[in-house]
Design a protein around this motif. Structure first.
Motif, PDB file in Angstrom:
ATOM      1  N   LEU A  23     116.134 -74.514 -62.191  1.00 37.10           N
ATOM      2  CA  LEU A  23     115.061 -75.398 -61.740  1.00 37.10           C
ATOM      3  C   LEU A  23     114.791 -76.508 -62.745  1.00 37.10           C
ATOM      4  N   THR A  65     117.715 -78.922 -62.739  1.00 36.11           N
ATOM      5  CA  THR A  65     117.683 -79.696 -61.500  1.00 36.11           C
ATOM      6  C   THR A  65     116.604 -80.768 -61.578  1.00 36.11           C
ATOM      7  N   MET A 120     118.058 -77.306 -56.058  1.00 30.61           N
ATOM      8  CA  MET A 120     116.617 -77.079 -56.118  1.00 30.61           C
ATOM      9  C   MET A 120     116.194 -76.044 -55.085  1.00 30.61           C
ATOM     10  N   ASN A 145     114.425 -72.450 -55.944  1.00 28.12           N
ATOM     11  CA  ASN A 145     113.132 -72.110 -55.346  1.00 28.12           C
ATOM     12  C   ASN A 145     113.208 -70.877 -54.456  1.00 28.12           C
ATOM     13  N   ILE A 161     109.422 -79.529 -53.634  1.00 25.16           N
ATOM     14  CA  ILE A 161     110.593 -80.007 -52.888  1.00 25.16           C
ATOM     15  C   ILE A 161     110.212 -81.139 -51.937  1.00 25.16           C
TER      16      ILE A 161
END
Length: 645
Positions: free
Chosen positions: A353, A356, A387, A391, A443
């Motif tokens: 994460l 990214t 991503m 997540n 996101i």
């Protein structure tokens, strides 16, 4: 041999890059540190496989005597067991990928000292490896302080930015508060057991269960005090509520630093410490209750704050804080194995994460505010996909890694059948909903909707180079498969064979067994609330985007409370920082300038003024000199006659 090479190879790379970086140049410094990290990761993974396959046995690798003072004897030694092998393999692999990613991310660094940055990264990795492989508390404390020093250097890498310097100092100072508790805990361990060597301490746990510690007229069980003091140290390093304030500010460092600190090193040190001291903590129920309470509160606190942050890195930083709370809940209810299991899976998806997010920042010309993003998912599809993977793992969606480890912690909290355990259960369930909500909020705001960046920025949006995207793909493999691959060995039926003596628990600790018998609704709840959190994020930020603003306007006090992170910084400024500043100002102006410097300076000034007046009678006139002598004679005679009477 492989284990020792895995630990010391990063130190070699750091030394070469740091001492000779200017001479050999940035490219050579990057090459040597990455080669050393590749060697370390290869040896670390091989050492782990050999240990778990039975080709080698757990033991202690002695490197020589370190301290010998009277009866106090400490060796420099490496503890090679399942716990240290897991940590070394994880740290070296994740750190290596972060090193490689940094080649692309730091390519246009304005500081122009890439060799120094890579030297610091490798030094950080070595300090963490030394911490997790320590065979005694002094050596562990060496690694503990080493990661603190390296974090200071890396957070403040852009030293010419005032915010970076302040963040580095904040992290260093706040950690010193926790480290004081850790140092006192080490001292009490020595007073209780007569040693700080792990084998000696853990072997004598049964003999000192009734040991007491007397302080301020009260008597406490030594194990309880040791557990709380060690946990205070862990609170600082692992950013638990109260000592968490350094964590979001640490985002001032380059993104690879954020990934390294928040995924594989430093913040996980406190969780490791709890697992390493499981033989002692399992006999300190009061301390474990305190650990559970703080961990659960941290998980909930950080999740609420993450819902209102607008900086993409700070959202993920508060996610780290929250997930660390989960790990401490697991340790607090006695499921140390589950805490390390989540530590392992979290390292992969949290590094993914952060990196990214770094790829997004790289694509958006260093923009970090999600309110100035949007509409870029088609322009950077690989980053967008990664991503999603990170997540999905963080949100605990089947069958990604977080699904296995985070759900296990929630089940363990319920299975503990204690009041504080159930408090941990409900806090982590609510945090699971909020985690899914802010993850998909990130996101949607970052990738979807109409572009909110200026035209110039949107023209330059591009996918990151392969040197940055390949590490993302490799981390994604861990984020997808690590939970499935290690579930049975770490917390399933084979956990005793996997951990061996690395994690020792009391005979009364049945939490891993009881986890298998929790009600069905307990097992299903994390998934339900996670999906509900995702759905809520879509409603709030994609389908009816006016809802967040309306809620903020309807409940401004709640919005400001969360946006200002529960006002911890303001509270500390009012209660600690400003009073200390006023005291220091007073001691300086009154104590130092007025009294300490003022008295001797005043005497000197008086002497100087007196002498300047006396010299005026030296005018060369004999009559004046005779008159002065006469006056002096009269004074002497008068004094003489006065005393004779």
């Amino acid at each position: 041999m492989l284990f020792a090479v895995a630990i010391f190879a990063p130190l070699l790379g750091s030394a070469i890059a740091g001492l000779f970086g200017k001479a050999i140049g940035d490219r050579a410094a990057m090459a040597v540190t990455i080669l050393c990290m590749l060697l370390a990761s290869g040896c670390g993974v091989s050492a782990f496989i050999e240990l778990e396959s039975g080709d080698t046995t757990a033991g202690v690798i002695s490197l020589g005597t370190w301290v010998e003072a009277g009866t106090f004897h400490v060796d420099w030694a490496l503890r090679y067991d399942a716990l240290s092998a897991v940590m070394v393999a994880m740290v070296t692999c994740v750190a290596t990928l972060i090193h490689i990613y940094s080649i692309g991310y730091m390519a246009h660094d304005e500081n122009h000292t890439i060799w120094r940055f890579f030297s610091y990264l490798s030094l950080f990795s070595f300090a963490m490896l030394m911490l997790v492989s320590a065979d005694n508390l002094l050596q562990l404390f060496f690694g503990w302080e080493g990661v603190g020093l390296a974090s200071y250097l890396l957070i403040g890498y852009w030293y010419y930015r005032p915010s970076a310097g302040a963040a580095a100092m904040k992290a260093f100072i706040v950690n010193r508060v926790g480290d004081l508790g850790f140092a006192l805990g080490i001292a009490l361990v020595f007073f209780t057991f007569g040693s700080i060597d792990f084998s000696t301490v853990f072997g004598a746990v049964g003999q000192h269960q009734d040991a007491a510690y007397h302080v301020l007229g009260h008597t406490y069980r030594a194990y309880e005090v040791i557990g709380i003091l060690l946990f205070i140290g862990a609170m600082g390093k692992s950013a638990q509520i109260g000592l968490h304030v350094w964590l979001p500010d640490a985002m001032e460092g380059p993104t690879p630093v954020s990934a390294l600190i928040h995924a594989a090193t430093m913040v996980t040190a406190g969780v490791f410490l709890m697992a390493r001291f499981s033989p002692v903590l399992d006999y300190a129920p009061g301390a474990l209750g305190f650990v559970t309470f703080i961990g659960a509160t941290t998980a909930l606190f950080a999740a609420t704050v993450g819902c209102t942050q607008t900086d993409i890195k700070r959202v993920i930083a508060y996610s780290t804080c929250s997930q660390l709370g989960y790990m401490f809940v697991a340790a607090g209810v006695g499921a140390y194995q589950a805490s390390i299991f989540h530590l392992l899976t979290h390292a992969f998806f949290k590094a993914l994460l952060f990196l990214t997010a770094g790829s997004v920042i790289h694509a958006m010309s260093d923009e970090q505010d999600m309110r100035k993003m949007g509409g870029i998912w088609r322009l950077i599809p690989l980053t967008y996909t990664m991503m999603w993977v990170g997540n999905l793992a963080l949100g605990g969606i089947p069958f990604f890694s977080g699904y296995y480890s985070k759900d296990a912690i929630i089940e363990a909290a319920w299975a503990s059948c204690s009041l504080v355990g159930h408090y941990g259960f409900w806090c982590t369930v609510i945090a699971a909903f909020l985690t899914a909500f802010y993850s998909w909020r990130l996101i949607i705001l970052t990738f979807h909707g109409a572009p909110r960046a200026d035209h110039h920025t949107m023209e330059h949006v591009h996918e990151s180079p392969a040197v940055m995207t390949v590490p993302l793909l490799l981390l994604a493999v861990g984020a997808v498969f690590a939970g499935w691959a290690f579930h049975d060995q770490m917390i399933g039926p084979d956990w005793k064979a996997f951990w061996g003596d690395a994690i020792q628990i009391a005979a009364s600790n049945h939490v891993l067994h009881d986890m298998e018998d929790v009600p069905g609704w307990v097992s299903l709840t994390p998934l339900v609330v996670g999906l509900a959190g995702i759905a809520t994020a879509y409603v709030f930020y994609m389908f009816v985007p006016g809802i967040p603003g309306a809620l903020a306007a309807a409940f401004p006090w709640a919005y400001r409370f969360l946006l200002n992170k529960w006002y911890f910084d303001e509270l500390y400024a009012a209660v600690i920082i400003r009073p200390v500043q006023y005291l220091a100002q007073g001691l300086w102006q009154i104590g130092d300038v007025t009294i300490i410097d003022g008295i001797p300076n005043g005497i000197a000034a008086l002497t100087e003024d007196g002498s300047s007046q006396v010299v005026k009678i030296q005018n060369g006139s004999i009559a004046v000199y005779a008159f002065a002598m006469l006056i002096g004679l009269v004074l002497l005679v008068s004094i003489f006659l006065l005393f004779l009477r």
